[in-house]
Each structure stands twice: as C-alpha cells, then as structure tokens.
Motif scaffolding. Structure first.
Motif, short mmCIF file in Angstrom:
data_model
loop_
_atom_site.label_atom_id
_atom_site.label_comp_id
_atom_site.label_asym_id
_atom_site.label_seq_id
_atom_site.Cartn_x
_atom_site.Cartn_y
_atom_site.Cartn_z
N PRO A 11 33.98 46.90 37.18
CA PRO A 11 33.01 45.84 36.37
C PRO A 11 33.48 45.68 35.26
O PRO A 11 34.45 46.01 34.66
N PRO A 12 33.28 44.02 35.34
CA PRO A 12 34.12 43.30 34.19
C PRO A 12 33.88 44.32 32.60
O PRO A 12 32.14 44.27 32.42
N SER A 13 34.82 43.95 31.72
CA SER A 13 34.90 44.60 30.86
C SER A 13 36.02 44.10 29.48
O SER A 13 37.07 43.74 30.03
N GLU A 14 35.28 43.85 28.18
CA GLU A 14 35.93 43.56 27.57
C GLU A 14 37.02 44.91 27.35
O GLU A 14 38.07 44.15 26.15
N PHE A 15 37.11 46.05 27.51
CA PHE A 15 38.19 46.80 27.23
C PHE A 15 39.01 47.41 27.80
O PHE A 15 39.69 48.31 28.49
#
Length: 269
Positions: A3-7
């Motif tokens: 899943p997309p994640s800024e981390f």
C-alpha cells in the motif's frame, strides 16, 4: 502489492534473483567466500554490459539481483560460461540462449565509472546462522534488535575515511536458511549456544561504499570492489542495501583492503 505510504520508498524496478551454483547444487559450506569467487565470471562481465546488480551474500551462498528488463543481456553475457536454468513449478528448466537473443542489447562505450568513497567503521562483525527450529528461542532478542534498539547512523566527518562505529544488523531468511550479520557487542545479547559460525570463528571488518545514497541506476559498483579483492585472493561477504553497499572482509585483511581501495581511489582521481 504494497500500500502507498509516506514512510516507505520502493524502487521502481522488478528484480530477479540469480544464484550461482556448482554442479547443480548451491554451496553448502559453513562459510561463503563471498562475492570475490564470482567477481571475474559474473560481476565484471555484467558491469561491462551495463547491468546494474544488487549483491546479497548469505551464510550459505551468494545471490545476485538483476532488473527483470536486463534479463536478455544477462543471459547472453553469461551463457558462454554457465549453463542457465529458470525455476518453473519447483523444477529447474534450461534457458535457451536463442530464446532471448532478439532482446539482446549490444554494449555501448562505457564512460569512466564513478569511484565512490570507502569508509571503514572500527567495530568488528560476526557472520552467523541459527537452526530454523531454534528461531523461537531468540525471537524476543531478535525483535528488540530489529525494531527497538536503533540509534541514528553515524556519519564520517569531511574527508574522513573511517567511522568510529556503524549500526548494522542484517537478517535474512531464504528458503529456510537463516543468516545474521551483527557486531560483536550485539552478539553478546544472543544465547551463544544457538549461534552457529565457521570453525575458525573469525571476525570481520567492514568497508562501506558510498558517500551518499547510491541509487540503482549505476553499474559497476560491486565490480570495483570485488575485482581488486579477488586479485589478491581476499574473501568478502557483500551486502547491497537501499542506500549503501557493504563489504565485510576477514579482520586480519582489513589494512590490506583499505590500502588497496585507497590506491584505487587515488589512481582514478
């Protein structure tokens, strides 16, 4: 699918794993001799054909990761010296050289490769394995080291070739085989009777390649380290990571390695 994640940073390429085996069997020796054993036959030819690689040494054997889109070049480059197989449904199936010839890209004239700085932390490392059925016995310590014992990475000062220490812990689980690289201080936290190492129980020192994150587009980084070490017959355990490359060499050989790599830097400047 992640899943997309800024981390989380994800490299934009899909990679395939190459395992170099002898007589159809992967190495089962107690201690791998590392990237230097395939430096001239695999690493250098791929670098000459502009194939970027990630290198992962384990306690049992060594793996070379290449981009899926580079597979035609890889097969054409290595087919003259190796029998190449692909795994299908758990079986090894020969790969025909002709099957990929239409996708072969001829090498272009290479520019002079970038010679990256090499730093050598002062802490000493060990390379160990554990029996899979004993993994639960070290799970608590393992989780603590992986997730709760981090400290910010230490950087060398301007112009420095050395680090006092480096926080480095590598754990891999591949087809049931476990490999762990850790410094000797971290090793003291684990039950000593469960850690398996070579009969010599030698310690290792590290050279870290790169003054800033290397990225994945440049080729020849592994070759620049592996070939000089292979020439003087010094074994190395090599781990590419998202930001840097790391070569571990036997402790008694670190002075020779540092001298060798510094001369290489000076001759290229």
């Amino acid at each position: 699918e992640l899943p997309p994640s800024e981390f989380m940073q994800v490299a934009d390429s899909t990679w395939l794993v190459l395992s170099v085996v002898s007589s159809g069997r992967a190495s089962s020796g107690c201690q791998a001799t590392g990237v230097t054993k395939i430096a001239k036959s695999v690493i250098a030819p791929l670098a000459e054909h502009h194939v970027s690689v990630l290198m992962l040494s384990t306690y049992q054997t060594d793996f070379v990761l290449v981009r899926e889109k580079d597979l035609p070049v890889v097969i054409n480059t290595l087919a003259g010296e190796f029998d190449i197989y692909k795994e299908e449904n758990g079986e090894s199936v020969p790969v025909s050289h002709d099957d990929v010839s239409n996708g072969f890209l001829k090498p272009k004239a290479a520019a002079s490769p970038t010679v990256h700085p090499v730093q050598s932390p002062q802490n000493r490392f060990c390379i160990v394995t554990v029996a899979p059925d004993t993994l639960p016995a070290i799970a608590t310590v393992l989780i603590d080291v992986l997730f709760y014992s981090h400290s910010p990475p230490k950087e060398a000062g301007p112009g420095s070739q050395d680090l006092d220490t480096i926080t480095f812990f590598a754990f891999s689980l591949i087809e049931g085989y476990i490999s762990i690289v850790m410094d000797v201080e971290t090793q003291k936290r684990f039950p000593s009777d469960l850690l398996l190492t070579s009969s010599t129980e030698e310690l290792w020192r590290m050279v870290r390649i790169g003054g800033q994150p290397l990225g994945f587009d440049e080729c020849g980084i592994v070759a620049q380290i592996a070939e000089p070490l292979a020439t003087v017959d010094i074994s190395a355990y090599y781990i590419s990571t998202f930001n840097f490359d790391h070569a571990l060499v036997p402790e008694e050989g670190i002075s020779e390695v540092i001298g060798l790599l510094r001369r290489r830097q000076e001759s290229s400047s």
